[in-house]
Design an enzyme around this catalytic site. Structure first.
Site, PDB file in Angstrom:
ATOM      1  N   LYS A 141     -82.995  32.342  19.449  1.00  0.00           N
ATOM      2  CA  LYS A 141     -83.019  32.825  20.824  1.00  0.00           C
ATOM      3  C   LYS A 141     -83.400  31.693  21.767  1.00  0.00           C
ATOM      4  CE  LYS A 141     -86.719  32.644  21.877  1.00  0.00           C
ATOM      5  NZ  LYS A 141     -87.613  31.435  22.007  1.00  0.00           N
TER       6      LYS A 141
ATOM      7  N   ASP B 107     -87.636  30.308  26.943  1.00  0.00           N
ATOM      8  CA  ASP B 107     -88.454  30.156  25.748  1.00  0.00           C
ATOM      9  C   ASP B 107     -89.301  31.388  25.456  1.00  0.00           C
ATOM     10  OD1 ASP B 107     -89.616  28.757  23.558  1.00  0.00           O
ATOM     11  OD2 ASP B 107     -91.335  28.221  24.796  1.00  0.00           O
TER      12      ASP B 107
ATOM     13  N   ARG C  79     -79.238  15.086  13.371  1.00  0.00           N
ATOM     14  CA  ARG C  79     -78.620  13.920  14.027  1.00  0.00           C
ATOM     15  C   ARG C  79     -79.147  12.621  13.442  1.00  0.00           C
ATOM     16  NH1 ARG C  79     -79.878  14.409  20.181  1.00  0.00           N
ATOM     17  NH2 ARG C  79     -81.890  14.874  19.235  1.00  0.00           N
TER      18      ARG C  79
ATOM     19  N   ARG D 150     -88.274  21.748  25.618  1.00  0.00           N
ATOM     20  CA  ARG D 150     -88.488  22.847  26.560  1.00  0.00           C
ATOM     21  C   ARG D 150     -88.739  22.359  27.983  1.00  0.00           C
ATOM     22  NH1 ARG D 150     -90.325  23.851  21.637  1.00  0.00           N
ATOM     23  NH2 ARG D 150     -90.066  25.907  20.688  1.00  0.00           N
TER      24      ARG D 150
END
Length: 338
Positions: free
Chosen positions: A92, A172, A33, A160
């Site tokens: 994940k 996480d 970004r 997180r």
């Protein structure tokens, strides 16, 4: 294979770029970004170009996208990549709900492109050996499993901690012991209970679970198996996994963070040793072989869907339990160990 990296993430730098280069794969470009940050990342890691997300996915000279974005961005950008004819290796947790995984599965089937959830621990030889021992019944039927994955996350700007970005310790860390338990039991779990601690809502406008303890039941053909695990990023480092079978104990002292270290599997009174390896590189090699049609994908989206359904149940329990039984806590001083 020609790869594009979506997100200038730490995991991309420390694990996936070395894994891609170990397989002699081409890293064509990275997307970020922040243009300046992307350019610095590309220069540091000798990647030819830094572009924005849309430009990366639209390129004709890229075959595979590695999606290293925060959890909330896994679904939209994986769908976009599939629509542009790209295969996707996605970090994940693959998605934030079973419904999101179903969308990915539908898009994968429609596009004829593969998606793999990047649980690298499943590509270490100790995983295969543990599964083999449990399936063989060498120590009798499996009865009980216990796992732990905790560490202290002191950076309060980390994604997180942010519920809008798919934060939380279950997403996480808890996903790892859950995934391993499901693989070993061979059936989906029933969530019996979840005890959790949530952050104070004011930090990011919402709460995330910073610590959780889950109890699961797996109804196998040989009888019920109890599983329980701890997941937290508000506690000191602790990571291990063990199983009790009818006639002995199996234990992995290093179950998940297996890159670049010698690992062991304790089988009763015996110890089996595994040479140092890079499971990320093995994962990349397997995914590329599956993309080329040389083998079937070992862990497809039906498997990821089962994982997501179990995670949905765990998260529902985590937030319901906290609301009933505990107070919210203000990070970091109240929950980060010194």
């Amino acid at each position: 294979m020609r790869w594009g990296i979506l997100g200038a993430a730490r995991i991309a730098a420390s694990a996936l770029i070395p894994a891609l280069r170990a397989n002699r794969s081409d890293i064509v470009a990275v997307a970020c970004r922040d243009a300046a940050r992307g350019a610095a990342f590309a220069a540091t890691h000798h990647i030819p170009e830094a572009v924005d997300y849309d430009a990366l996915i639209a390129r004709d000279d890229i075959d595979v996208i590695y999606n290293a974005l925060p959890n909330h961005a896994h679904l939209p950008w994986t769908l976009t990549a599939l629509q542009h004819g790209k295969h996707v290796l996605c970090e994940k947790p693959l998605a934030l709900s079973a419904g999101e995984v179903e969308q990915m599965r539908d898009a994968s089937r429609a596009s004829g492109r593969l998606v793999l959830e990047a649980f690298m621990y499943r590509f270490h030889p100790q995983f295969d050996r543990l599964c083999e021992l449990v399936a063989s019944g060498a120590l009798g039927p499996l009865k009980w499993m216990r796992g732990s994955f905790t560490y202290a996350l002191r950076d309060m700007t980390d994604c997180r901690w942010d519920p809008a970005l798919g934060g939380g310790a279950l997403y996480d860390l808890g996903c790892y012991p859950l995934s391993l338990m499901r693989s070993l039991a061979g059936v989906e779990p029933v969530v019996l209970s979840v005890a959790s601690r949530l952050t104070e809502p004011g930090l990011y406008g919402g709460s995330v679970d910073h610590a959780a303890h889950a109890v699961l039941r797996f109804d196998t053909a040989a009888g019920p198996v109890l599983g329980h695990f701890d997941a937290a990023f508000s506690l000191p480092w602790h990571c291990q996994f063990e199983l009790l079978c009818e006639h002995g104990l199996l234990r992995l002292p290093i179950p998940f963070a297996t890159k670049g270290v010698e690992t062991v599997l304790q089988v009763g009174e015996q110890t089996e040793r595994f040479a140092i390896c890079d499971p990320y590189a093995t994962m990349v090699g397997h995914f590329e072989a599956a993309v080329r049609g040389e083998c079937a994908l070992r862990f497809g989206l039906d498997e990821s869907l089962g994982q997501a359904r179990a995670m949905d149940a765990l998260l529902a329990g985590a937030h319901a339990t906290d609301a009933l039984n505990t107070s919210h806590e203000r990070p970091p001083s109240a929950i980060i160990a010194p």
